[in-house]
Design a protein around this motif. Structure first.
Motif, short mmCIF file in Angstrom:
data_model
loop_
_atom_site.label_atom_id
_atom_site.label_comp_id
_atom_site.label_asym_id
_atom_site.label_seq_id
_atom_site.Cartn_x
_atom_site.Cartn_y
_atom_site.Cartn_z
N VAL A 102 134.21 128.28 101.31
CA VAL A 102 135.26 128.19 100.29
C VAL A 102 136.66 128.04 100.91
O VAL A 102 137.28 126.99 100.82
CB VAL A 102 135.23 129.44 99.36
CG1 VAL A 102 136.27 129.29 98.25
CG2 VAL A 102 133.84 129.67 98.78
N HIS A 129 138.15 125.02 102.98
CA HIS A 129 138.40 123.76 102.28
C HIS A 129 139.76 123.80 101.57
O HIS A 129 140.45 122.81 101.49
CB HIS A 129 137.29 123.46 101.28
CG HIS A 129 135.93 123.47 101.90
ND1 HIS A 129 135.61 122.73 103.01
CD2 HIS A 129 134.79 124.14 101.58
CE1 HIS A 129 134.35 122.94 103.36
NE2 HIS A 129 133.83 123.80 102.50
N ALA A 151 134.38 122.30 93.17
CA ALA A 151 133.36 122.96 93.99
C ALA A 151 132.06 123.08 93.20
O ALA A 151 130.98 122.78 93.70
CB ALA A 151 133.84 124.34 94.41
N THR A 186 137.29 124.41 90.60
CA THR A 186 137.75 123.79 91.85
C THR A 186 137.59 124.78 93.01
O THR A 186 137.38 125.99 92.79
CB THR A 186 139.24 123.39 91.77
OG1 THR A 186 139.99 124.61 91.64
CG2 THR A 186 139.52 122.48 90.59
N TYR A 187 137.75 124.26 94.22
CA TYR A 187 137.67 125.15 95.38
C TYR A 187 138.75 126.23 95.33
O TYR A 187 138.49 127.40 95.67
CB TYR A 187 137.75 124.35 96.69
CG TYR A 187 136.39 123.87 97.15
CD1 TYR A 187 135.54 124.71 97.86
CD2 TYR A 187 135.93 122.59 96.86
CE1 TYR A 187 134.28 124.30 98.27
CE2 TYR A 187 134.67 122.16 97.27
CZ TYR A 187 133.85 123.01 97.98
OH TYR A 187 132.60 122.62 98.39
N GLN A 229 137.99 130.17 95.19
CA GLN A 229 138.52 131.12 96.16
C GLN A 229 139.15 132.32 95.45
O GLN A 229 138.88 133.48 95.80
CB GLN A 229 139.58 130.43 97.02
CG GLN A 229 140.14 131.33 98.11
CD GLN A 229 141.32 130.68 98.81
OE1 GLN A 229 142.11 129.96 98.20
NE2 GLN A 229 141.42 130.91 100.10
N LEU A 263 128.48 123.79 99.57
CA LEU A 263 129.84 124.32 99.68
C LEU A 263 130.30 124.33 101.14
O LEU A 263 131.44 123.98 101.44
CB LEU A 263 129.92 125.72 99.06
CG LEU A 263 129.64 125.80 97.55
CD1 LEU A 263 129.70 127.24 97.06
CD2 LEU A 263 130.62 124.94 96.74
N GLY A 272 131.56 121.09 101.89
CA GLY A 272 132.70 120.61 101.10
C GLY A 272 132.30 119.65 99.98
O GLY A 272 133.12 118.87 99.49
N THR A 321 130.54 118.83 96.04
CA THR A 321 130.53 119.43 94.71
C THR A 321 129.07 119.74 94.40
O THR A 321 128.20 118.88 94.55
CB THR A 321 131.07 118.43 93.67
OG1 THR A 321 132.43 118.14 94.00
CG2 THR A 321 130.99 118.99 92.26
#
Ligand code: COA
Ligand code: AMP
Length: 632
Positions: free
Chosen positions: A58, A61, A71, A86-87, A91, A296, A299, A301
C-alpha cells in the motif's frame, strides 16, 4: 528471455536468482542472503531482512505518487453495489484500523482471526494486521461454527474481526451468531471482537467484548508500518488434511513478498496500473495471494467480487465485470466455467460484452478438464492457462509463464515447473520414474521463498505430512506424471483429500462427524465424480446392531450434522446405509475401489480383499443414489 533460460538461471544459482527478485521489494534492512539452511530439512528465506508487507502493498505506491490509482474495486451483484478505493484511501483506512487495533493492545506476533465475506474490509483487516506485524488467520465464511472454533483453539487469537453477515444468493449468512457459537464452543477466548456491520443485517454486539468497526476507530492515531524479520509469520491459513484437525499453513513475510511480486509479471503478465481479477474468496489461498496481496504488492487494481458465476444475476456476470473494469488477467476455478457453460452452452452472453481488455484466463484449484478448457478458449479467444499449486506453496508450482514466454499449451497439463521448484515423480521407494510413468509428485528441497516453512505449532506433523515419506523432498500429496517435454500432469490426490467445486475438503474430517452419530457404527466417505463440482462427497454408513431408526432418518441426520459441524461448503448431501464396508484382511477400508464403482470405472479386485461379495452390495447401494451417473 525464454522460459528455459529463466528456469536454467535459477537452477544454476538459486541464491542469485532470489536475491535479484528481492530487489523489487522495499526493505527496512536488506537481507544478507536468501536461503537459510541451518535447520535443514527445515528451510527459511531472507531471515535477517527487516520488512513490512503493508508498506509494500500500500504505502510505497502512495509514496511513489500513485495515491490516486484505484487499488480495490468492490463489485457486488448480490448487493447491487460497486465502489472503488484508491491507494491513498486504502492507506488511510488501513492505518486507522491498525491504529484502533493497536490501541486495544494488538501488536507484533498476536494472532487475529478474520471471518468476513467478499468485502474490501476483509482485505483492509488483513493489511491492518500486516501493518502491525500481527498474524492473521482468515476463515472462509462457508465453514460452520465448529470449524471456526477449532481454528480459534489452534491459533489462539487475541482478537477476531468479523462481518455481521455474508450474502449468498437467496439467503443471508448470519456470521455473528456463528461467531458467537464458535467462541462459546472454543476453549480459548479472544480478548475482543470487531464487528463490521453491514446494512443487510445488523448484528447485536456483546457489551464489553464486541466493538463496532467504525466506532472503535474514532479518535485513534493511525498506525505506521512495523518492520518485522523476514521469517516472521505473515499469516496462518488452515487447510484440510486427512483428519478433522486442519493444518495451519504458515506464510513467512519476506519470501511471500518476493515470490508473489515475481509471479505477477512472470506468470500473470501484469504490472502497475493493470486490472487483475481473481474470482475466488479471501478465505482460500487464491484469495490471500491473488485477491489481496500479489496485485497490491505489484501496484495493480484488484477486484473483490461478491457474487457467483451464475445466478447473480446470470451466466454473463463474469463477462460484465471483465468488460466494465477492463480486466487484463482473470483467474478462477474450472468449476465456475463448468457452471457458466451449463447455463449458456453456446456462450451467447459472452457476445454481449466487449472483452478486448482480456489477455489471458488462468485456471487452478482443481484439475482443468479438457472440455472446459476448450470451451473457454473458443468463447474468449485468449490463452487459457492451467496452473497447479496448493495452499502450502502460496503460488504456482507449475504454470505457463506468459510474462516470460508463452509455451505451447498442452490441454490437460498445467505446463512446466516454475523457478524454485525442482519437481520430480517418484515411485514408492522414492526413486524418480521415467517420463510418462505415474507416481507421487514431490519437490526437491528446499522449496522456494513464500512456501510454508512449517505448520503452526505442529512441527512434528509438518515433518510427518510432508518431509518423511521421501527424505530430501516435499511430498505434494498429488500423483501424476511428467511427459517427454517436461510437462506435468496432475491426476489425483494420494490422500483422503477431495476437491469439491475447487474447495479442498477432508473426507476423514467428514467421517469423524458421521461416526459421532449415535446410530452409526462405522462409515466411509468417498469423493465421487461430479460433472459440475469435479467431486462430491458420498457417505456409506453401517448402523449399530440395535438401531431401528428408519434409514432415511439417519441419512437426513447425517447430512444435517456435516452441514452443522463442517459447513455448507462441504456440499455433503449423498449418503446411504449399507450392511458392511469392503475391507482388506488387515481391516483397511477399500475407499478407492468404492470410488471406482461409483464412477463406473473398471477396477482390479484387490488381492487382499476380505470378502469380494461386499462389493456387489456396495454397487447396489450406490445405484440407489444414481451412481454410476449417466455419462456427462
Ligand atoms: N459463505 C457461506 N456459505 C457459502 C459460502 C460462503 N462464503 N460459499 C458457499 N457457501 C454455501 C453455498 O451457499 C452452498 O450452500 P447450499 O448448500 O445451501 O446451496 C454451499 O456452500 C455449497 O457451495 P458451492 O460449492 O459454492 O456450490 P453452489 O451450488 O453455491 O455454486 C458454483 C456452485 C460452481 C457456482 C460455485 O461453487 C463456484 O462459484 N465455485 C468457484 C469456486 C472457487 O472460486 N474456488 C476457489 C478456489 S480457486
Ligand atoms: P488448495 O490447497 O485448496 O489450493 O488445493 C490444492 C490441491 O488442489 C492440489 O494439491 C491439487 O490436488 C488440486 N489442484 C490445484 N490446482 C490444480 C490444477 N491446476 N490441476 C490439478 N489439480 C489441482
Amino acid at each position: 528471455m525464454a522460459y528455459n533460460d529463466v528456469y536454467g538461471s535459477w537452477k544454476a544459482d538459486p541464491e542469485r536468482f532470489w536475491m535479484q527478485a528481492a530487489e523489487a521489494i522495499d526493505w527496512v534492512a536488506k537481507p544478507s542472503r536468501a536461503l537459510f539452511a541451518d535447520n535443514a530439512p527445515l528451510y527459511e528465506w531472507f531471515v535477517d531482512g527487516q520488512v513490512n508487507t503493508c508498506w509494500n502493498a500500500v504505502d510505497r505506491h502512495v509514496e511513489a505518487g500513485h495515491g490516486d490509482r484505484v487499488a480495490i474495486i468492490h463489485d457486488s451483484p448480490v448487493t447491487h453495489t460497486r465502489h472503488e478505493i484508491t491507494y491513498a484511501e486504502l492507506q488511510a483506512r488501513v492505518a486507522s484500523l491498525a491504529g484502533a487495533l493497536r490501541a486495544k493492545g494488538i501488536g507484533k506476533g498476536d494472532r487475529v482471526i478474520i471471518y468476513m465475506p467478499m468485502v474490501p474490509e476483509a482485505l483492509e483487516a488483513m493489511l491492518a494486521c500486516a501493518r502491525l506485524g500481527a498474524i492473521h488467520s482468515v476463515v472462509f465464511g462457508g465453514f460452520a461454527a465448529h470449524e471456526l472454533a477449532v481454528r480459534i483453539d489452534d491459533a489462539q487469537p487475541r482478537a477476531i474481526i468479523a462481518a455481521s453477515c455474508g450474502i449468498e444468493p437467496g439467503r443471508v449468512v448470519h456470521y455473528k451468531p456463528l461467531l458467537d457459537a464458535a467462541i462459546e464452543q472454543a476453549a480459548h477466548k479472544p480478548d475482543f471482537c470487531v464487528i463490521f456491520q453491514r446494512e443487510q443485517e445488523v448484528a447485536q454486539l456483546i457489551e464489553g467484548r464486541d466493538h463496532d468497526w467504525h466506532a472503535f476507530q474514532y479518535g485513534v492515531a493511525p498506525a505506521d508500518c512495523v518492520a518485522v524479520e523476514g521469517n516472521h509469520p505473515a499469516y496462518i491459513l488452515y487447510t484440510s488434511g486427512t483428519t478433522g484437525q486442519p493444518k495451519g499453513v504458515v506464510r513467512p513475510t519476506a519470501g511471500h513478498l518476493v515470490a508473489l511480486h515475481w509471479t505477477m509479471r512472470a506468470i500473470y503478465d501484469v504490472g502497475p496500473g493493470d486490472v487483475f481479477w481473481a474470482a475466488s474468496d479471501v478465505g482460500w489461498v487464491v484469495g490471500h495471494s491473488y485477491i489481496c496481496y500479489a496485485p497490491l504488492i505489484a501496484g495493480c487494481t484488484t477486484i473483490v467480487f461478491e457474487g457467483k458465476p451464475v445466478g447473480t444475476p446470470d451466466a454473463g456476470t463474469f463477462w460484465r465485470v471483465i468488460a466494465e473494469h477492463k480486466v487484463r488477467s482473470f483467474f478462477t476455478a474450472p468449476t465456475a466455467f463448468r457452471a457458466i457453460k451449463r447455463e449458456d452452452p453456446e456462450g451467447k452472453l459472452v457476445r454481449d460484452y466487449d472483452l478486448s481488455s482480456l489477455r489471458a484466463l488462468y485456471l487452478a484449484g482443481e484439475r482443468a478438464d479438457p472440455d472446459t478448457v476448450k470451451w473457454a478458449e473458443a468463447q474468449l479467444g485468449v490463452p487459457v492457462i492451467d496452473h497447479w499449486w496448493q495452499t502450502e506453496t502460496g503460488w504456482a508450482i507449475a504454470a505457463n509463464p506468459l510474462g516470460i514466454e508463452k509455451l505451447p499449451v498442452k490441454i490437460g497439463s498445467p505446463s512446466v515447473p516454475m523457478p524454485g521448484y525442482d519437481v520430480q515423480v517418484l515411485d514408492e521407494g522414492g526413486h524418480p520414474v521415467a517420463p510418462g510413468t505415474l507416481g507421487a509428485i514431490a519437490v526437491k528441497l528446499p522449496l522456494p521463498p513464500g512456501t510454508l516453512p512449517g505448520l503452526w505449532n505442529a512441527e512434528a506433523r509438518f515433518r510427518k505430512s510432508y518431509l518423511e515419506h521421501f527424505p530430501g523432498y516435499y511430498e505434494t500429496g498429488d500423483a501424476g506424471y511428467i511427459d517427454e517435454d517436461g510437462y506435468l500432469y496432475i491426476m489425483a490426490r494420494t490422500d483422503d483429500v477431495i476437491n469439491v467445486a475447487g474447495h479442498r475438503l477432508s473426507t476423514g474430517g467428514m467421517e469423524e462427524v458421521l461416526a459421532n452419530h449415535p446410530d452409526v457404527a462405522e462409515c466411509a466417505v468417498i469423493g465421487v465424480a461430479d460433472a459440475l463440482k469435479g467431486q462430491l462427497p458420498l457417505g456409506l454408513l453401517c448402523l449399530n446392531k440395535g438401531s431401528n431408526r428408519p434409514h432415511e432418518e439417519v441419512v437426513k441426520d447425517c447430512v444435517r450434522l456435516v452441514r452443522e459441524q463442517i459447513g455448507p461448503v462441504a456440499a455433503f448431501k449423498l449418503a446411504v446405509v449399507v450392511d458392511r464396508l469392503p475391507k482388506t484382511r488387515s481391516g483397511k477400508i477399500l475407499r478407492g475401489t468404492m470410488v471406482k464403482i461409483a464412477d463406473g470405472e473398471a477396477f482390479k479386485m484387490p488381492a487382499t480383499i476380505d470378502d469380494p461379495a461386499i462389493l456387489d452390495e456396495i454397487a447396489a447401494a450406490l445405484k440407489t443414489l444414481g451412481y454410476p451417473a449417466a455419462a456427462g
